[in-house]
Design a protein around this motif. Structure first.
Motif, PDB file in Angstrom:
ATOM      1  N   ARG A 105       0.821  -1.220   0.000  1.00 10.41           N
ATOM      2  CA  ARG A 105       0.000   0.000   0.000  1.00 10.41           C
ATOM      3  C   ARG A 105       0.857   1.273   0.000  1.00 10.41           C
ATOM      4  NH1 ARG A 105      -4.058  -0.077   4.769  1.00 10.41           N
ATOM      5  NH2 ARG A 105      -5.056   1.606   3.546  1.00 10.41           N
ATOM      6  N   PHE A 106       2.132   1.138  -0.318  1.00  9.99           N
ATOM      7  CA  PHE A 106       3.002   2.309  -0.360  1.00  9.99           C
ATOM      8  C   PHE A 106       2.642   3.167  -1.574  1.00  9.99           C
ATOM      9  CE2 PHE A 106       7.291   4.153  -1.515  1.00  9.99           C
ATOM     10  CZ  PHE A 106       7.262   5.123  -0.519  1.00  9.99           C
ATOM     11  N   LYS A 107       2.240   4.414  -1.304  1.00 15.70           N
ATOM     12  CA  LYS A 107       1.757   5.296  -2.365  1.00 15.70           C
ATOM     13  C   LYS A 107       2.755   6.385  -2.751  1.00 15.70           C
ATOM     14  CE  LYS A 107      -2.272   3.275  -2.536  1.00 15.70           C
ATOM     15  NZ  LYS A 107      -2.732   2.535  -3.738  1.00 15.70           N
ATOM     16  N   GLY A 108       3.731   6.641  -1.897  1.00  8.66           N
ATOM     17  CA  GLY A 108       4.699   7.688  -2.206  1.00  8.66           C
ATOM     18  C   GLY A 108       5.083   8.459  -0.957  1.00  8.66           C
ATOM     19  N   VAL A 109       5.601   9.683  -1.166  1.00  7.50           N
ATOM     20  CA  VAL A 109       6.032  10.506  -0.038  1.00  7.50           C
ATOM     21  C   VAL A 109       5.599  11.953  -0.248  1.00  7.50           C
ATOM     22  CG1 VAL A 109       8.042   9.072   0.510  1.00  7.50           C
ATOM     23  CG2 VAL A 109       8.287  10.968  -1.102  1.00  7.50           C
ATOM     24  N   ASP A 147      -5.986   7.005  -4.251  1.00 10.09           N
ATOM     25  CA  ASP A 147      -6.985   5.944  -4.448  1.00 10.09           C
ATOM     26  C   ASP A 147      -7.082   5.021  -3.236  1.00 10.09           C
ATOM     27  OD1 ASP A 147      -8.956   4.608  -5.832  1.00 10.09           O
ATOM     28  OD2 ASP A 147      -7.555   3.203  -6.776  1.00 10.09           O
ATOM     29  N   ASP A 148      -6.997   5.614  -2.042  1.00  9.14           N
ATOM     30  CA  ASP A 148      -7.134   4.844  -0.808  1.00  9.14           C
ATOM     31  C   ASP A 148      -7.597   5.835   0.259  1.00  9.14           C
ATOM     32  OD1 ASP A 148      -6.618   3.587   1.737  1.00  9.14           O
ATOM     33  OD2 ASP A 148      -5.360   2.126   0.677  1.00  9.14           O
ATOM     34  N   GLN A 149      -8.862   5.793   0.588  1.00  4.67           N
ATOM     35  CA  GLN A 149      -9.435   6.790   1.496  1.00  4.67           C
ATOM     36  C   GLN A 149      -8.759   6.768   2.855  1.00  4.67           C
ATOM     37  OE1 GLN A 149     -11.853   9.095   0.606  1.00  4.67           O
ATOM     38  NE2 GLN A 149     -11.308  10.006   2.577  1.00  4.67           N
ATOM     39  N   GLU A 150      -8.453   5.575   3.348  1.00  5.42           N
ATOM     40  CA  GLU A 150      -7.828   5.468   4.667  1.00  5.42           C
ATOM     41  C   GLU A 150      -6.450   6.134   4.676  1.00  5.42           C
ATOM     42  OE1 GLU A 150      -6.366   2.039   7.872  1.00  5.42           O
ATOM     43  OE2 GLU A 150      -7.370   1.458   6.007  1.00  5.42           O
ATOM     44  N   LEU A 151      -5.644   5.869   3.643  1.00 12.00           N
ATOM     45  CA  LEU A 151      -4.310   6.469   3.571  1.00 12.00           C
ATOM     46  C   LEU A 151      -4.388   7.969   3.351  1.00 12.00           C
ATOM     47  CD1 LEU A 151      -2.247   3.840   1.517  1.00 12.00           C
ATOM     48  CD2 LEU A 151      -2.196   4.281   3.976  1.00 12.00           C
ATOM     49  N   PHE A 152      -5.344   8.406   2.561  1.00  9.25           N
ATOM     50  CA  PHE A 152      -5.503   9.845   2.325  1.00  9.25           C
ATOM     51  C   PHE A 152      -5.866  10.560   3.628  1.00  9.25           C
ATOM     52  CE2 PHE A 152      -8.173  13.538   1.393  1.00  9.25           C
ATOM     53  CZ  PHE A 152      -7.333  14.261   0.558  1.00  9.25           C
TER      54      PHE A 152
END
Length: 271
Positions: A105-109, A147-152
């Motif tokens: 689930r790594f999306k960036g930094v 595209d991940d509400q929890e991570l956002f």
């Protein structure tokens, strides 16, 4: 030792293994360095050998930059890594970039200096990851790309916490080794490495002078030695602009080739 030019700067990297069997190499390398980079495994955090190496770095009064690697694998919470560094070393960290997720689930930094998110594009682990940048001001686009509400939601919450609770970046404290700029990324996919290098080249200390004992050349070996014996403490600062060539040997190697009796000396050029 690796040397390369980057953004009109000449960067010299002295890379030493973190294993305790190679600790002597690290100690010697730190004698020649102007800055130090502490590389941590995102899943393991601080390891036993890291403490010993940090103590030597602190003794040298070197600016210490921290890069947390392997974020594309399951990792510790970044706040936990910060707490480990502060509790173990008494060293305050300042996140220059902040990770969004980890592992699958790594999306960036988030680049907190420029307020821009660098999104991580998955691909072959041995190839460079694709990178897309989205400014934090473009909330809708950012939400769509993550595209991940929890991570956002966690990113938004983390930003508020960092802004309110983390002490501001103080370059005087960084240079003194009392505050460490903190970075996250994935070296295997080359994600976050260029971002780190850009910041490091701007924030790192440029080549410094070294203390030495300047003596007049005596007649013969004994003459020079007698003058050195009068005061062994180096108290003369040799700056990079000094008019003569100066340097010191920080490491020697012998018999690299079993077929020859060879010897190699590594010299840190001071001026």
């Amino acid at each position: 030792v690796m040397s390369f030019e980057y953004n009109e700067l000449c960067v010299n990297i002295l890379d030493t293994p973190g294993h305790q069997d190679f600790s002597e190499d690290t100690y010697r390398a730190l004698a020649a360095a102007d800055n130090a980079v502490m590389l941590l495994d995102a899943a393991k955090g601080l390891e036993p050998q890291t403490r010993k190496l940090f103590e030597v770095t602190r003794m040298r009064n070197l600016p210490l930059f921290t890069f947390v690697n392997k974020m594309d694998r399951p990792a510790l919470d970044p706040s936990e890594i910060m707490d480990q560094i502060e509790s173990e070393f008494g060293l305050e960290t300042y996140p220059i970039v902040w990770p969004i997720g980890d592992g699958e689930r790594f999306k960036g930094v988030l680049d907190r200096m420029d307020n821009v998110v660098h999104l991580f594009g998955k691909g072959d682990r041995k190839s460079k990851a694709e990178v897309e940048t989205v400014p934090m001001s473009d909330v809708e686009t950012l939400k769509e790309r993550i595209d991940d509400q929890e991570l956002f939601d966690k990113l938004m919450e983390d930003i508020e916490i960092l802004d309110e609770l983390i002490a501001p970046l103080d370059m005087k404290r960084v240079i003194a080794g009392d505050q460490s700029p903190l970075f996250f990324g994935s070296a295997m996919t080359n994600f976050g490495v260029q971002l780190f290098l850009d910041k490091f080249c701007n924030m790192g200390v440029k080549p410094l002078g070294r203390l030495a004992k300047l003596v007049e050349e005596g007649k013969g070996k004994k003459g020079a030695q007698s003058k050195l014996d009068e005061d062994d403490e180096p108290n003369d600062l040799v700056n990079p602009e000094f008019g003569e060539f100066t340097g010191f040997v920080f490491k020697t190697q012998a018999n690299l080739d079993p077929k020859h009796r060879d010897r190699l000396a590594y010299i840190r050029i001071v001026s």
